[in-house]
Design a protein around this motif. Structure first.
Motif, PDB file in Angstrom:
ATOM      1  N   TRP A  75       0.794  -1.214   0.032  1.00  0.00           N
ATOM      2  CA  TRP A  75      -0.018   0.053   0.195  1.00  0.00           C
ATOM      3  C   TRP A  75       0.776   1.159   0.089  1.00  0.00           C
ATOM      4  N   PRO A  76       0.411   2.462  -0.543  1.00  0.00           N
ATOM      5  CA  PRO A  76      -0.737   2.758  -1.469  1.00  0.00           C
ATOM      6  C   PRO A  76      -0.774   2.083  -2.865  1.00  0.00           C
ATOM      7  N   LEU A  77       0.143   1.607  -3.301  1.00  0.00           N
ATOM      8  CA  LEU A  77       0.167   0.988  -4.772  1.00  0.00           C
ATOM      9  C   LEU A  77      -0.935   0.046  -4.980  1.00  0.00           C
ATOM     10  N   SER A  78      -0.737  -1.188  -4.070  1.00  0.00           N
ATOM     11  CA  SER A  78      -1.520  -2.059  -4.084  1.00  0.00           C
ATOM     12  C   SER A  78      -2.696  -2.070  -3.155  1.00  0.00           C
ATOM     13  N   ARG A  79      -3.859  -2.035  -3.340  1.00  0.00           N
ATOM     14  CA  ARG A  79      -5.005  -1.782  -2.744  1.00  0.00           C
ATOM     15  C   ARG A  79      -6.366  -2.608  -3.344  1.00  0.00           C
ATOM     16  N   ALA A  80      -7.559  -2.466  -2.589  1.00  0.00           N
ATOM     17  CA  ALA A  80      -8.586  -3.369  -2.975  1.00  0.00           C
ATOM     18  C   ALA A  80      -8.771  -3.305  -4.131  1.00  0.00           C
ATOM     19  N   ASP A  81      -9.069  -2.066  -4.977  1.00  0.00           N
ATOM     20  CA  ASP A  81      -9.427  -2.235  -6.395  1.00  0.00           C
ATOM     21  C   ASP A  81      -8.147  -1.988  -7.394  1.00  0.00           C
ATOM     22  N   ALA A  82      -7.000  -2.171  -6.665  1.00  0.00           N
ATOM     23  CA  ALA A  82      -5.854  -2.288  -7.542  1.00  0.00           C
ATOM     24  C   ALA A  82      -4.635  -3.187  -6.943  1.00  0.00           C
ATOM     25  N   PRO A  83      -5.205  -4.447  -6.890  1.00  0.00           N
ATOM     26  CA  PRO A  83      -4.264  -5.339  -6.037  1.00  0.00           C
ATOM     27  C   PRO A  83      -2.887  -5.637  -7.029  1.00  0.00           C
TER      28      PRO A  83
END
Lengths: 373, 373
Positions: B25-33
Motif C-alpha cells: 500500500w498505497p500502490l496495491s489496494r482493494a481495487d488495484a491489487p
C-alpha cells in the motif's frame, strides 16, 4: 480604522514583498511566494501577519507594499485595507535597494521628513509588544538621523543568518538601548558563529531598517548615485500620468543590490548606523529545517504538520510535513524528514539537507521543470 | 495460438489472483491489487507476466484464473485470451485451499486425470527455461501421484519466506532432481534462516503446487472433509444453471485455510510430497524493500524508479520511488527511502520499515481512511 501609535506620527511602514523563497520549494514558488503562505501557524499568510504587526504602529493608511506585478491580485486579496496609493508594483525584481529606495523616494516626495520602517513580508515574529518597543527606539534613532536597524539577540549559533557587530552604546533620546554598529558580517561558519554568540556582541541581521526617508536616500546616493538618480526620477513621475512610461524606461536599468550592501554596511562604516537589540522571537523561515524547528517547539522528536486539510498518519517519525493536498500522507520510521506535498510536485528530504533545496530549483529551471517553479 | 509444450498434454495452469498485497500500500489496494501492477519492470502487470510464463506450458486455452468478482473486468482486460470457462469468480475471499481446490474440482469433473499447476499471480520469476524445466519435473512427480511443489534455492537468509526441508532424494521417472520433503517451516528468525541456508537442505516455499487434481482433492479431504464436500458440490453445479445458487449457498461457508496447511504440510508428513529445487530467480515482492532490491540489482546505492510517467529528480538518494502521478518528485539526501506517490495517498518510509506498511493499512481501516484502501 487603526490609528498610528502615539509618538509614531511621522512613521510609514514599508513591506517589500518580493522573494520567492526558493529554499521552501515546492511550497513557495513564482506564483505562490513565501509571503503568501501561512508558515507561522497563525491561520493567515505571513504577509497578513506582517500587516497586522505594523498596522498598530503606522496605522493601516500608512503601510506601503512593494511587490511584483504578478502578485498584485494576491496581495490585495490578502490586504483588503491596503490603499491603492500604497501599492508599488515592480515590473521585474531589482533587489531590495531599488524596492525600498523607491518607497522612500515616493514617500519623501509626498511627505517630506517621513520616517520609514521596512520589514520583510515573510518573517515570523512572536512578541508583539517587545517588537513595538524596539521599533519605537528605532524610530527615535531614525529621528535623530541614524539609519536604524533592529538586530535579534541570537538564541543559538545559527549559520544561516548574517550578523551585526555592536561596537558600543549610543546616547540617543528615546532609544536607550541603541548601540553603534561597526560592521555587518555575512553568514559565518559554525565556529565563528559560536564565537559571536559567546561574545554577546553580535545580533542577527533581520533586515529591518528604520530611517528618515531623506537620510536613507542620502546614504544610498553615496554608494549608488546612479540608482538614487533613477529612483528620484521614478518618484517624481510616480504620482502623475507619466508613471508608466518612466517605470518602463528606468526600472529595468536599476542596479540590483541588497540594501544591506548599499546603505547599511556603508552607514555602519561611517558611524551613522544604530542597532536596537530585539528580544522578541524572530525567524526568517529560510528553509524547511527552520520551519520544522519553528513548529516543533525545538523538540527533535516532534513531527510538525502544516496544511489546512492535512491527513497525516505517522509512526515513529519526526520532522515536518507540509500538505497542500487532501491526500493521505503516511510516514513510517522516518526521522528529521521533510515532506512537502503539493498538487504538482513532491519534495522528500531531511532537515540536514534543507539548504540544498535551492539547488533542486536551479536544476529544475534548466531541465524542463519550469511548470512547477 | 500457443500449444501446450510436448509432454504436458494433461497439464492445466491455475492462477489464483487474490491477495491485495497490503504491504505494498498505497500502490496495491482493494481495487488495484498487487497482481494488477507492473512490479517486474516488464512493462505489463504481474498477472500478465504469469500468463505469459504459463501459456507455453499448458497452452492459452488451458489457463484458469480464480479471482474476486470485483477484479473480473481488470483480469479480462489484462488477459484477452482468457476463456470464459476458465474464469472462476469468488464472491468473497476464502483463502487458497478453497480457490485452488475449486479449480481442481471443476477441472477434474471436466477432464478426469488432469494435472494442475497452481502459480501465484503476483510473483516475479526470471529464467523462463529453468522454470519450465522445473515444472516439467514437477509434472512428472505429479503424474507419479505426488503432490509436487517447486522450492527456490535460497540466495540469502531471508526471514520473510517459509522454508521447505528436503529429507532425501526420490526416485521418480522424469523428475531426476525431485526430493522428498518432511516438513514446511514458517518464516524463521534470522539465525534459524542462516542455519537453513548453510545446511543446503532448505528451499523457499514459493507456493507453487503441481498435482493430479484428484490427488490434490484426496489430500485435501483428509484434513478438510467439509471443505472438500463443499468444493465437490460447487464443481458439480459449476457448469450448469445451478451455479449461482450453489455458489451463494456454499462459498461463504467454506473454511478459510491456506493450501500449505490443508494439503502441503500433511502430504509432507505422509511422505507424499515431492519438491523440485528451482534455480531460477524468484521474488514474491512482498514489500517495498523487496521491490527496491529487485530493481536496484541488489546495489544499496541505487535509486529504483517505477512508474510510466515518473519525473524524479534525486540527489544523494537511494531506495525506491513508485510514481503513479505525473508530479515532479524531488529527493535530496534520503537513503534507503521508500516513496510511493499515488493520486490519493503518499507513503514515505524506509526499506527497514517496509514490513510495517501493513500496520498502516490496518490503522487506516479503523480510522476512517477506507477511501484510500
Amino acid at each position: 480604522m487603526t490609528k498610528p501609535l502615539a509618538g509614531f506620527d511621522r512613521f510609514y511602514s514599508v513591506i517589500p514583498a518580493g522573494g520567492i523563497g526558493s529554499r521552501l520549494w515546492p511550497l513557495s514558488r513564482a506564483d505562490a511566494p513565501k509571503f503568501l503562505h501561512d508558515l507561522s501557524g497563525s491561520g493567515q499568510t505571513l504577509l497578513h501577519d506582517t500587516w497586522d504587526r505594523l498596522a498598530p504602529l503606522s496605522g493601516e493608511q500608512r503601510i506601503m507594499v512593494v511587490t511584483g506585478r504578478a502578485h498584485r491580485a494576491a496581495v490585495e486579496a490578502q490586504l483588503p485595507k491596503l490603499h491603492d496609493l500604497n501599492v508599488v508594483l515592480e515590473s521585474e525584481p531589482r533587489d531590495s535597494s531599488a524596492a525600498i529606495g523607491l518607497a522612500a523616494a515616493i514617500l519623501e516626495r509626498r511627505e517630506p521628513g517621513v520616517i520609514i520602517g521596512s520589514f520583510a513580508a515573510d518573517h515570523v515574529i512572536k512578541g508583539e509588544r517587545i517588537f513595538q518597543q524596539a521599533v519605537r527606539e528605532a524610530y527615535a534613532a531614525a529621528d535623530a538621523g541614524y539609519i536604524a536597524t533592529i538586530g535579534i539577540r541570537p538564541t543559538e549559533s545559527a549559520v544561516g543568518f548574517g550578523y551585526i557587530h555592536m561596537s558600543g552604546p549610543l546616547e540617543i533620546d528615546g532609544a536607550p538601548t541603541a548601540m553603534a554598529v561597526d560592521k555587518f558580517v555575512e553568514k559565518p561558519d559554525l565556529e565563528t558563529a559560536q564565537g559571536y554568540t559567546a561574545s554577546g556582541e553580535y545580533l542577527w541581521n533581520a533586515g529591518m531598517f528604520i530611517a528618515r526617508a531623506d537620510r536613507l536616500l542620502e546614504e544610498l546616493g553615496k554608494t549608488q548615485p546612479e540608482l538614487l538618480a533613477g529612483l528620484l526620477e521614478l518618484a517624481e513621475a510616480w504620482d502623475s500620468t507619466r508613471r508608466g512610461a518612466v517605470v518602463d524606461r528606468i526600472w529595468p536599468t536599476l542596479p540590483k543590490i541588497a540594501i544591506d550592501y548599499s546603505v547599511a554596511e556603508p552607514a555602519a562604516a561611517a558611524g551613522t548606523l544604530a542597532v536596537i537589540p530585539g528580544h522578541f522571537d524572530w525567524d526568517d523561515v529560510g528553509d524547511f529545517a527552520s520551519l520544522a524547528k519553528l513548529h516543533s517547539g525545538g523538540r527533535k522528536s516532534d513531527l510538525a504538520i502544516l496544511g489546512q486539510n492535512a491527513r497525516v498518519l505517522a509512526d515513529s517519525s519526526s520532522g515536518v510535513v507540509v500538505s497542500q493536498s487532501n491526500r493521505i500522507i503516511s510516514l513510517i520510521g522516518v526521522r528529521d524528514i521533510v515532506v512537502v506535498d503539493t498538487p504538482d510536485a513532491l519534495l522528500v528530504t531531511t532537515s540536514e539537507n534543507a539548504q540544498k533545496v535551492k539547488a533542486v530549483v536551479d536544476a529544475l529551471r534548466i531541465s524542463g521543470g519550469q511548470d512547477v517553479l
